[in-house]
Write a protein that holds these residues in place. Structure first.
Motif, mmCIF file in Angstrom:
data_model
loop_
_atom_site.group_PDB
_atom_site.id
_atom_site.type_symbol
_atom_site.label_atom_id
_atom_site.label_comp_id
_atom_site.label_asym_id
_atom_site.label_seq_id
_atom_site.Cartn_x
_atom_site.Cartn_y
_atom_site.Cartn_z
ATOM 1 N N PRO A 103 37.899 37.167 45.216
ATOM 2 C CA PRO A 103 36.580 36.648 44.522
ATOM 3 C C PRO A 103 37.500 35.829 43.870
ATOM 4 O O PRO A 103 37.138 35.129 43.232
ATOM 5 C CB PRO A 103 35.808 38.291 43.349
ATOM 6 C CG PRO A 103 35.968 39.508 44.471
ATOM 7 C CD PRO A 103 37.330 38.971 44.998
ATOM 8 N N ALA A 147 39.090 32.284 44.879
ATOM 9 C CA ALA A 147 37.131 31.727 44.869
ATOM 10 C C ALA A 147 36.561 31.491 44.233
ATOM 11 O O ALA A 147 35.143 30.741 44.407
ATOM 12 C CB ALA A 147 36.187 33.114 46.311
ATOM 13 N N ASN A 148 36.918 31.892 43.591
ATOM 14 C CA ASN A 148 36.487 30.562 41.699
ATOM 15 C C ASN A 148 35.252 31.824 41.520
ATOM 16 O O ASN A 148 34.125 30.777 41.255
ATOM 17 C CB ASN A 148 36.667 29.266 42.138
ATOM 18 C CG ASN A 148 38.275 29.251 41.869
ATOM 19 O OD1 ASN A 148 38.476 29.561 41.097
ATOM 20 N ND2 ASN A 148 37.817 27.974 42.941
ATOM 21 N N ARG A 149 35.434 32.660 42.021
ATOM 22 C CA ARG A 149 34.030 33.555 41.926
ATOM 23 C C ARG A 149 34.266 34.964 40.545
ATOM 24 O O ARG A 149 35.370 34.990 40.254
ATOM 25 C CB ARG A 149 33.364 34.163 43.165
ATOM 26 C CG ARG A 149 32.808 33.157 44.058
ATOM 27 C CD ARG A 149 32.348 33.944 45.510
ATOM 28 N NE ARG A 149 32.197 32.929 46.383
ATOM 29 C CZ ARG A 149 30.712 32.883 46.270
ATOM 30 N NH1 ARG A 149 30.116 32.854 45.460
ATOM 31 N NH2 ARG A 149 30.633 31.525 47.567
ATOM 32 N N PRO A 150 32.963 35.382 40.080
ATOM 33 C CA PRO A 150 33.339 36.700 39.164
ATOM 34 C C PRO A 150 34.008 37.167 39.868
ATOM 35 O O PRO A 150 33.770 37.550 40.582
ATOM 36 C CB PRO A 150 31.676 36.886 38.488
ATOM 37 C CG PRO A 150 31.152 35.372 39.003
ATOM 38 C CD PRO A 150 32.119 35.046 40.348
ATOM 39 N N ALA A 209 34.661 40.916 41.060
ATOM 40 C CA ALA A 209 33.706 42.072 41.905
ATOM 41 C C ALA A 209 33.285 43.337 40.672
ATOM 42 O O ALA A 209 34.649 43.756 40.321
ATOM 43 C CB ALA A 209 34.313 42.999 43.449
#
Length: 231
Positions: free
Chosen positions: A150, A153-156, A158
């Motif tokens: 994550p 992928a520049n996501r918050p 996990a």
């Protein structure tokens, strides 16, 4: 503070420029968040993020504290995937084949680890060996992928990513696949005069695994991972 070179601007001691000192009691949470402790000698510093390619090192013992790299996350994930593939394949492929007196026998890593699985108390030792050389390395690699995917992928982060990364770090001393490969190489030197030994595909997989583990540890900047999880 280090001089010019790859260490420039890496660290600032908390109290004195001659030797690091522990922070004073009563510091606020924000002040504590800006400190970093050396994992080797426990010296405490004010953390200053170095530029990619530079390193922050301990002034007392030269341990690397912060070592950011460009695209390190993708590289670590790729290495972790390779570790999973190699360990799983190595448990199924022949590791060694021994020939003596006209008889030959080939065995895989899992066969060797579970050879004493039905021998009473020795079964505990067999399961421990299997865990140290097969299951724990795979678990660590999967945890690293779970934590970093994550972030890359520049996501918050996990769910429970911090706990997963903490578990991965706690298991690091117990991941001994490369130690097993080195131990087998030493044992082969002793039995080479008694029998003909042929290396199977799994032996070379474990040899590659040793290199990948070193690369993964070299790419991993744990300070950067923790900061990413905090954000």
């Amino acid at each position: 503070m280090r001089g010019a070179g790859p260490y420039a601007g890496a660290m600032t001691p908390t109290q004195t420029s001659h030797a690091p000192a522990p922070p004073r009691p009563g510091l606020s949470a924000a002040q504590l968040a800006g400190l970093i402790a050396c994992p080797r000698c426990d010296a405490v510093y004010r953390a200053v993020q170095p530029a990619p390619g530079e390193r922050a090192v301990c002034m007392r013992c030269d341990a690397v504290l912060i070592a950011p790299r460009r695209r390190a996350g993708e590289q670590i994930i790729a290495v972790a995937l390779a570790v999973v593939v190699l360990v799983v394949a190595a448990t199924l492929a022949p590791f060694l084949a021994i020939e003596a007196g006209g008889r030959a026998h080939a065995s895989s890593v899992l066969d060797a680890a579970l050879a004493f699985a039905s021998a009473g108390p020795a079964a505990i030792l067999a399961l421990a060996v299997a865990a140290l050389i097969v299951f724990i390395p795979v678990l660590r690699a999967l945890l690293v992928i779970y934590v970093l995917a994550p972030i890359v992928a520049n996501r918050p982060p996990a769910p429970r990513a911090a706990a997963a990364f903490r578990l991965s770090e706690a298991l690091r001393p117990w991941s001994m696949a490369e130690i097993f490969a080195i131990g087998c190489a030493v044992a082969l030197v002793k039995i080479a005069d008694l029998a003909q030994v042929h290396f199977g595909p799994a032996f070379w997989m474990f040899a590659a695994l040793v290199v990948l583990v070193v690369i993964q540890d070299g790419f991993m900047c744990r300070y950067s991972v923790w900061k990413s999880l905090e954000r």
